[in-house]
Design an enzyme around this catalytic site. Structure first.
Site, short mmCIF file in Angstrom:
data_model
loop_
_atom_site.label_atom_id
_atom_site.label_comp_id
_atom_site.label_asym_id
_atom_site.label_seq_id
_atom_site.Cartn_x
_atom_site.Cartn_y
_atom_site.Cartn_z
N HIS A 84 -19.56 -7.83 6.76
CA HIS A 84 -19.50 -6.39 6.98
C HIS A 84 -18.08 -5.92 6.70
O HIS A 84 -17.11 -6.49 7.20
CB HIS A 84 -19.86 -6.05 8.44
CG HIS A 84 -19.78 -4.58 8.71
ND1 HIS A 84 -20.83 -3.71 8.47
CD2 HIS A 84 -18.75 -3.81 9.14
CE1 HIS A 84 -20.45 -2.49 8.75
NE2 HIS A 84 -19.20 -2.51 9.18
N SER A 185 -20.86 -0.34 17.77
CA SER A 185 -21.76 0.21 16.76
C SER A 185 -22.01 -0.83 15.66
O SER A 185 -23.16 -1.14 15.31
CB SER A 185 -21.12 1.48 16.17
OG SER A 185 -21.75 1.87 14.99
N1 URA Z 1 -19.42 1.71 10.83
C1 URA Z 1 -20.38 1.69 11.78
O1 URA Z 1 -21.48 1.20 11.56
N2 URA Z 1 -20.10 2.24 12.97
C2 URA Z 1 -18.90 2.79 13.26
O2 URA Z 1 -18.72 3.24 14.36
C3 URA Z 1 -17.91 2.80 12.26
C4 URA Z 1 -18.19 2.24 11.05
#
Ligand code: URA
Length: 426
Positions: A84, A185
């Site tokens: 990611h 998140s």
């Molecule tokens: N990407 C995400 O998925 N959530 C965030 O809060 C910031 C970047």
């Protein structure tokens, strides 16, 4: 145990740690619609201002995971690893990385997003390939992982629905930047996705969310802690995003550059970061006897790319769309390109139509920026420095505005090279 929204908001406003029960309740009630958007906005702002300790962040993440489904890849015949990136300019690394890691024997279940603002989105880039589709069912995803070894697709609605709602709210309430909220998140989605290993590419610099190394390190440490506690083998690389990656920012232009990397060429920084992340993903998945550089050189990563694109309806040999109009920016002097600012280039690409201002806006497949030199390269006055691409020439003026002050040509002595990989957190 039941709570009410005002009690939870007031506790965080008054700098108290929220209890497990308060966190479980507020996430569940918000997902069901029993806590209103304005109440969740107030709580998000209180969290941004007053923070959360590690126990609270971990519980918040678990509650967001529990709001939806968890995927399960345990039936696959190979281990899984995902990557990611927190988002950057010219960051096309997922495109060559997923098939490369698949070619090394590790399955890559990559759930990606679309771009918002100046950072590009992986799905927007891949949609530049004629016929390619981002939406797959869970069964299609599992079958493709078994057959091809790599999937890049959109996250379904069932995965961490609390985060989907909360992220949209944060986007319009100035509360995106809170480290506990960013970490929970990202990690709620990655843990729910069910990957065995995870490598985080945490971007630092002008073109990134995190402008300074200390905040980037804090975010990385928080996410690595959450991942490992959930049984996902997680490491993070902190990587420079003050200069854009490679030589292109946009959609079709980034696909073309990724294909160059898969063909054994491409810009040195894109190759370096792709290999660094691939090695981390393989190590996390327990594969230590394969060198990914060999799989780029022998064409097997390219074969995996073509199979991955075809499996999702795309034609990997089709001509990519091109923009109808172009505008060349020339070098203002002879000397060394000492700086090319990632934010300036990202904003220009966005304003040319490669990105979107609202999530329902379309993007142009051919729009973007191509630069013809990288910091450290010699340039001659009047030579092409950047080419701007768009279907709508009225966009050039605003794109040129964003490039104002975005690059410098000077003496070789005033150029200081920076490392691409700044730190590793495990
Ligand atoms: N990407 C995400 O998925 N959530 C965030 O809060 C910031 C970047």
């Amino acid at each position: 145990m039941t709570h009410d929204a005002i009690e939870v908001i007031s506790a965080k406003r008054d700098r108290q740690a929220l209890t497990d029960s308060q966190i479980d309740w507020v996430i569940d009630a918000y997902t069901r619609g029993d806590v209103a958007d304005e109440q969740m906005s107030a709580l998000a702002m209180a969290i941004l201002l007053n923070g959360m300790d590690l126990r609270e962040i971990s519980r918040w993440t678990d509650a967001m995971i529990a709001s939806g489904e968890r995927m399960d890849f345990s039936s696959l015949s190979r281990p899984t690893a995902d990557k990611h990136s927190t988002g950057g300019v010219g960051d096309k690394i997922t495109l060559p990385l997923a098939p490369l890691v698949a070619a090394c024997g590790v399955a890559v279940p990559q759930l990606s997003g679309r771009g918002l603002g100046h950072t590009g989105g992986t799905l927007d880039k891949l949609e530049a390939i004629p016929g390619w589709r981002a939406a797959l069912s869970n069964d299609e995803m599992l079958a493709q992982l078994e057959d091809v070894g790599a999937v890049i697709c959109a996250a379904g609605d069932g995965l961490a629905p609390a985060d989907k709602k909360l992220y949209a709210l944060r986007d319009v309430t100035g509360t995106v930047e809170a480290i506990p909220l960013i970490a929970s998140s990202i990690m709620s989605k990655k843990i729910a996705e069910g990957t065995g290993a995870l490598v985080l590419d945490v971007k630092v610099g002008t073109g990134a969310f995190m402008k300074d190394l200390d905040r980037a390190r804090e975010l990385a440490e928080t996410m690595v802690g959450l991942g490992n506690a959930a049984g996902v083998h997680t490491v993070a690389l902190l990587t420079d995003m003050s200069t854009p990656l490679g030589l292109t920012a946009g959609n079709a232009v980034e696909v073309a550059e990724s294909v160059e990397v898969l063909a054994g060429g491409g810009p040195a920084d894109v190759v370096e970061l792709t290999l660094a992340l691939a090695r981390e993903m393989l190590a996390g998945a327990g594969v230590t006897d394969v060198d990914p550089a060999d799989k780029l050189a022998d064409g097997s990563a390219m074969d995996a790319w073509k199979a991955m694109v075809r499996a999702q309806g795309g034609d990997p040999d089709a001509t990519l769309p091109t923009a109808r109009e172009s505008h060349v920016v020339t070098a203002p002097a002879t000397g060394t390109l000492t700086r090319l600012d990632a934010m300036a280039v990202g904003l220009a690409a966005w304003r040319l139509g490669a990105g979107r201002a609202r999530k329902e806006d379309p993007v142009q497949a051919g729009a973007g920026v191509v630069w013809h030199a990288r910091p450290g390269d010699e340039v001659t006055e009047g030579q092409p420095l950047l080419t701007l691409l768009t279907d709508e020439p009225e966009r050039f003026e605003r794109a040129l505005d964003s490039l104002e002050g975005g690059y410098d040509v000077g003496d070789a002595a005033s150029y200081t090279p920076t490392d691409l990989v700044l730190d590793r957190i495990s």
